[in-house]
Design a protein around this motif. Structure first.
Motif, PDB file in Angstrom:
ATOM      1  N   LYS A  63      68.165  86.686  -9.387  1.00  0.00           N
ATOM      2  CA  LYS A  63      69.399  86.052  -9.839  1.00  0.00           C
ATOM      3  C   LYS A  63      69.073  84.756 -10.567  1.00  0.00           C
ATOM      4  O   LYS A  63      68.663  83.774  -9.945  1.00  0.00           O
ATOM      5  CB  LYS A  63      70.302  85.775  -8.638  1.00  0.00           C
ATOM      6  CG  LYS A  63      71.624  85.106  -8.956  1.00  0.00           C
ATOM      7  CD  LYS A  63      72.368  84.847  -7.658  1.00  0.00           C
ATOM      8  CE  LYS A  63      73.647  84.082  -7.895  1.00  0.00           C
ATOM      9  NZ  LYS A  63      74.305  83.740  -6.617  1.00  0.00           N
ATOM     10  N   ILE A  64      69.256  84.751 -11.888  1.00  0.00           N
ATOM     11  CA  ILE A  64      68.881  83.594 -12.696  1.00  0.00           C
ATOM     12  C   ILE A  64      69.899  83.376 -13.813  1.00  0.00           C
ATOM     13  O   ILE A  64      70.653  84.274 -14.185  1.00  0.00           O
ATOM     14  CB  ILE A  64      67.485  83.752 -13.335  1.00  0.00           C
ATOM     15  CG1 ILE A  64      67.408  85.062 -14.137  1.00  0.00           C
ATOM     16  CG2 ILE A  64      66.386  83.691 -12.293  1.00  0.00           C
ATOM     17  CD1 ILE A  64      66.115  85.230 -14.903  1.00  0.00           C
ATOM     18  N   LEU A  65      69.883  82.160 -14.353  1.00  0.00           N
ATOM     19  CA  LEU A  65      70.552  81.873 -15.607  1.00  0.00           C
ATOM     20  C   LEU A  65      69.547  82.009 -16.745  1.00  0.00           C
ATOM     21  O   LEU A  65      68.376  81.658 -16.596  1.00  0.00           O
ATOM     22  CB  LEU A  65      71.110  80.448 -15.625  1.00  0.00           C
ATOM     23  CG  LEU A  65      72.229  80.079 -14.653  1.00  0.00           C
ATOM     24  CD1 LEU A  65      72.692  78.653 -14.941  1.00  0.00           C
ATOM     25  CD2 LEU A  65      73.394  81.038 -14.736  1.00  0.00           C
ATOM     26  N   PHE A  66      70.008  82.498 -17.890  1.00  0.00           N
ATOM     27  CA  PHE A  66      69.139  82.515 -19.058  1.00  0.00           C
ATOM     28  C   PHE A  66      68.900  81.083 -19.530  1.00  0.00           C
ATOM     29  O   PHE A  66      67.800  80.716 -19.922  1.00  0.00           O
ATOM     30  CB  PHE A  66      69.766  83.343 -20.181  1.00  0.00           C
ATOM     31  CG  PHE A  66      68.861  83.542 -21.356  1.00  0.00           C
ATOM     32  CD1 PHE A  66      67.969  84.596 -21.387  1.00  0.00           C
ATOM     33  CD2 PHE A  66      68.878  82.656 -22.424  1.00  0.00           C
ATOM     34  CE1 PHE A  66      67.110  84.769 -22.464  1.00  0.00           C
ATOM     35  CE2 PHE A  66      68.028  82.810 -23.495  1.00  0.00           C
ATOM     36  CZ  PHE A  66      67.139  83.874 -23.520  1.00  0.00           C
ATOM     37  N   THR A  67      69.958  80.273 -19.466  1.00  0.00           N
ATOM     38  CA  THR A  67      69.856  78.858 -19.786  1.00  0.00           C
ATOM     39  C   THR A  67      70.905  78.081 -19.013  1.00  0.00           C
ATOM     40  O   THR A  67      71.970  78.630 -18.697  1.00  0.00           O
ATOM     41  CB  THR A  67      70.046  78.597 -21.297  1.00  0.00           C
ATOM     42  OG1 THR A  67      69.956  77.185 -21.554  1.00  0.00           O
ATOM     43  CG2 THR A  67      71.400  79.092 -21.771  1.00  0.00           C
ATOM     44  N   ASN A  68      70.603  76.831 -18.690  1.00  0.00           N
ATOM     45  CA  ASN A  68      71.631  75.975 -18.098  1.00  0.00           C
ATOM     46  C   ASN A  68      72.155  74.964 -19.117  1.00  0.00           C
ATOM     47  O   ASN A  68      72.890  74.050 -18.776  1.00  0.00           O
ATOM     48  CB  ASN A  68      71.124  75.262 -16.845  1.00  0.00           C
ATOM     49  CG  ASN A  68      70.029  74.250 -17.139  1.00  0.00           C
ATOM     50  OD1 ASN A  68      69.409  74.275 -18.207  1.00  0.00           O
ATOM     51  ND2 ASN A  68      69.783  73.356 -16.197  1.00  0.00           N
ATOM     52  N   GLU A  69      71.752  75.125 -20.368  1.00  0.00           N
ATOM     53  CA  GLU A  69      72.381  74.358 -21.437  1.00  0.00           C
ATOM     54  C   GLU A  69      73.769  74.928 -21.696  1.00  0.00           C
ATOM     55  O   GLU A  69      73.972  76.141 -21.598  1.00  0.00           O
ATOM     56  CB  GLU A  69      71.537  74.433 -22.713  1.00  0.00           C
ATOM     57  CG  GLU A  69      70.147  73.828 -22.577  1.00  0.00           C
ATOM     58  CD  GLU A  69      69.364  73.899 -23.868  1.00  0.00           C
ATOM     59  OE1 GLU A  69      69.952  73.574 -24.917  1.00  0.00           O
ATOM     60  OE2 GLU A  69      68.188  74.289 -23.832  1.00  0.00           O
ATOM     61  N   CYS A  70      74.726  74.059 -22.032  1.00  0.00           N
ATOM     62  CA  CYS A  70      76.086  74.564 -22.240  1.00  0.00           C
ATOM     63  C   CYS A  70      76.855  73.637 -23.170  1.00  0.00           C
ATOM     64  O   CYS A  70      76.738  72.409 -23.087  1.00  0.00           O
ATOM     65  CB  CYS A  70      76.819  74.698 -20.904  1.00  0.00           C
ATOM     66  SG  CYS A  70      78.313  75.718 -21.024  1.00  0.00           S
ATOM     67  N   ILE A  71      77.629  74.245 -24.049  1.00  0.00           N
ATOM     68  CA  ILE A  71      78.441  73.474 -24.987  1.00  0.00           C
ATOM     69  C   ILE A  71      79.803  73.138 -24.397  1.00  0.00           C
ATOM     70  O   ILE A  71      80.574  72.386 -24.994  1.00  0.00           O
ATOM     71  CB  ILE A  71      78.632  74.249 -26.311  1.00  0.00           C
ATOM     72  CG1 ILE A  71      79.366  75.570 -26.061  1.00  0.00           C
ATOM     73  CG2 ILE A  71      77.293  74.483 -26.992  1.00  0.00           C
ATOM     74  CD1 ILE A  71      79.708  76.320 -27.341  1.00  0.00           C
ATOM     75  N   TYR A  72      80.125  73.686 -23.207  1.00  0.00           N
ATOM     76  CA  TYR A  72      81.424  73.451 -22.583  1.00  0.00           C
ATOM     77  C   TYR A  72      81.321  72.352 -21.523  1.00  0.00           C
ATOM     78  O   TYR A  72      80.238  72.053 -21.024  1.00  0.00           O
ATOM     79  CB  TYR A  72      81.968  74.720 -21.959  1.00  0.00           C
ATOM     80  CG  TYR A  72      82.381  75.776 -22.964  1.00  0.00           C
ATOM     81  CD1 TYR A  72      82.537  75.477 -24.310  1.00  0.00           C
ATOM     82  CD2 TYR A  72      82.615  77.090 -22.561  1.00  0.00           C
ATOM     83  CE1 TYR A  72      82.908  76.449 -25.233  1.00  0.00           C
ATOM     84  CE2 TYR A  72      82.997  78.068 -23.468  1.00  0.00           C
ATOM     85  CZ  TYR A  72      83.141  77.739 -24.809  1.00  0.00           C
ATOM     86  OH  TYR A  72      83.515  78.701 -25.707  1.00  0.00           O
ATOM     87  N   PHE A 112      69.995  90.140 -12.005  1.00  0.00           N
ATOM     88  CA  PHE A 112      71.342  89.586 -12.203  1.00  0.00           C
ATOM     89  C   PHE A 112      71.186  88.430 -13.180  1.00  0.00           C
ATOM     90  O   PHE A 112      70.599  87.401 -12.847  1.00  0.00           O
ATOM     91  CB  PHE A 112      71.915  89.094 -10.867  1.00  0.00           C
ATOM     92  CG  PHE A 112      73.284  88.477 -10.982  1.00  0.00           C
ATOM     93  CD1 PHE A 112      74.417  89.202 -10.668  1.00  0.00           C
ATOM     94  CD2 PHE A 112      73.432  87.161 -11.386  1.00  0.00           C
ATOM     95  CE1 PHE A 112      75.679  88.630 -10.766  1.00  0.00           C
ATOM     96  CE2 PHE A 112      74.685  86.577 -11.490  1.00  0.00           C
ATOM     97  CZ  PHE A 112      75.813  87.310 -11.178  1.00  0.00           C
ATOM     98  N   LEU A 113      71.685  88.590 -14.404  1.00  0.00           N
ATOM     99  CA  LEU A 113      71.452  87.605 -15.462  1.00  0.00           C
ATOM    100  C   LEU A 113      72.765  87.011 -15.947  1.00  0.00           C
ATOM    101  O   LEU A 113      73.619  87.703 -16.489  1.00  0.00           O
ATOM    102  CB  LEU A 113      70.718  88.255 -16.637  1.00  0.00           C
ATOM    103  CG  LEU A 113      70.319  87.324 -17.793  1.00  0.00           C
ATOM    104  CD1 LEU A 113      69.369  86.240 -17.297  1.00  0.00           C
ATOM    105  CD2 LEU A 113      69.676  88.129 -18.922  1.00  0.00           C
TER     106      LEU A 113
END
Length: 441
Positions: A63-72, A112-113
């Protein structure tokens, strides 16, 4: 936003598994527990979650995020753009490598992506599609893959991802348009509902044998038919961040199941991770207990034939803190009880506290061959400490009982107290993790 450069894959993994722990569209949550040098195993942050296959098997997922960068800049999210946290992103090949290496070590059976939003929804979904496509076609990984779709992404990209993933989900986030506007001003309800409808229609085409629900792909050098989102779609709501009642939440849930044919609706108790003046204050009772009651009621909607209006209404808009929803309903409808085990139909048995789907089926099958007694019911899995107040065997109750609402409610509350205590004091089991297991990636 602090973007990290030249970071090792292990460091990225630690950050992006921890960042994914608040996404609960699977069946476990984060934990931080150490053995203090006195036991086997050690967990820090999160990394492995669990889901269940159609045959009942528990499947472990990376279970990971592809990125934790976010424009919101969603007020409830740890990854909001205004937070000063280390920002990292995987590359498609890095996610593929992690998945394959952990699979080979027998730590996981699938992926889980999810992801923050990098540059734009389309840009992010394109990277996710490239990742899953490489896993399927270059790394020949055909294990279970659950992908979070990004609201606002184009239908073309959503469709491409749907043919390589097993399950897709789009987070509803908050139950009403007003709440979404208040806490996630960069998101809008239409961008969330549109891909939900697209996925539902794609699944419907597959079920109806419409060719649009299938696609021909090459697998091991042979042509085969790829199904569109074969494991269905799910969604998630944050509860306790805004003042909706349980009645409003469950009404939205019922609508999701009826209008979008969701496989699951998940509930995430609000955690004030940002600790700033913009963060909404927690509302209502213990958030974990409230989450637990919502899941119990969700089960009643999906498998027991209940409707929301049977469980709650505008006069009683929230679940009983002391009794689970099924017991609470039964206590309020004592005129329907007791029911006779030897004659009650399957759906009537399902309404009896302590009798589940499996035990109701066993009862209806077994009584054709003989008379059932209370010891027989116990062997079939009936929880007699709940069911005894609502059933008779051969016209007799398990013990003399006056059908008094207060008396029965107190007795049932006592049996539920241990489980409630565990939830309120956070002593329930939590998910395992990949971190600090001595694995080099």
């Amino acid at each position: 936003m602090e973007i990290q450069q030249n970071m090792t894959l292990s460091k990225k993994l630690k950050i992006l598994t921890d960042a994914a722990k608040y996404d609960v569209a699977c069946t476990s949550s984060g934990v931080d527990r150490s053995n203090h040098g006195q036991g086997i195993g050690d967990t820090h942050a999160c990394g492995i979650c669990h889901t269940f296959a159609s045959d009942g098997r528990c499947v472990s997922l990376l279970k990971i995020l592809f990125t934790n960068e976010c424009i919101y800049d969603c007020k409830y999210c740890i990854n909001r753009k205004s937070n000063d946290v280390p920002r990292v992103s995987f590359t498609p090949d890095e996610v593929c490598r992690l998945t394959i290496e952990f699979y080979r070590r027998n730590y996981i059976e699938g992926l889980f992506l999810s992801s923050g939003i990098l540059k734009s929804p389309d840009f992010t979904m394109s990277l996710i599609y490239e990742t899953i496509w490489k896993l399927r076609n270059q790394y020949h990984f055909f294990g279970y893959i659950h992908v979070k779709a990004i609201p606002g992404a184009s239908p073309e990209i959503i469709e491409r991802v749907g043919f390589v993933a097993d399950r897709m989900s789009i987070n509803l986030e908050l139950p009403t348009k007003e709440s979404l506007q208040q806490l996630a001003p960069n998101k809008n309800f239409k961008n969330i509902v549109t891909p939900m409808r697209q996925i539902q229609n794609g699944i419907g085409n597959r079920i109806s044998d419409n060719k649009q629900g299938y696609r021909i792909i090459k697998k091991n050098g042979k042509k085969t038919m790829s199904k569109f989102v074969p494991a269905g779609q799910s969604t998630q709501m944050i509860i306790g961040a805004t003042p909706e009642t349980d009645y409003q939440l469950m009404t939205v849930t019922e609508s999701m199941y009826k209008q979008f044919q969701m496989k699951r609706v998940f509930y995430s108790a609000f955690v004030d991770v940002n600790h700033n003046i913009d963060a909404p204050a927690p509302i209502g009772p213990n958030p974990l207990l409230r989450e637990h009651r919502l899941y119990q009621a969700d089960w009643l909607l999906r498998y027991y034939g209940f409707t929301v209006k049977e469980l709650l209404n505008e006069q009683y808009p929230n679940f009983n803190v002391v009794l689970d929803p099924k017991c609470d309903w039964a206590v309020k409808h004592l005129e329907k009880f007791p029911v006779e085990i030897m004659t009650a139909d399957y759906y009537t048995l399902l309404r009896v506290p302590g009798i589940g789907v499996k035990s109701a089926g066993r009862i209806t099958s077994a009584r054709r061959y003989g008379v059932l007694d209370f010891s027989s019911l116990k062997k079939m899995g009936v929880v007699l400490k709940r069911a005894a107040y609502f059933i008779t065997c051969g016209g007799k109750m398990m013990f003399p009982l006056k059908m008094d609402q207060d008396c029965i409610a107190r007795a049932l509350a006592d049996t539920d107290r241990k489980q409630t205590y565990a939830i309120e004091n956070d002593t329930t089991y939590k998910q395992m993790t990949l971190m600090d297991m001595g694995v080099r990636v």
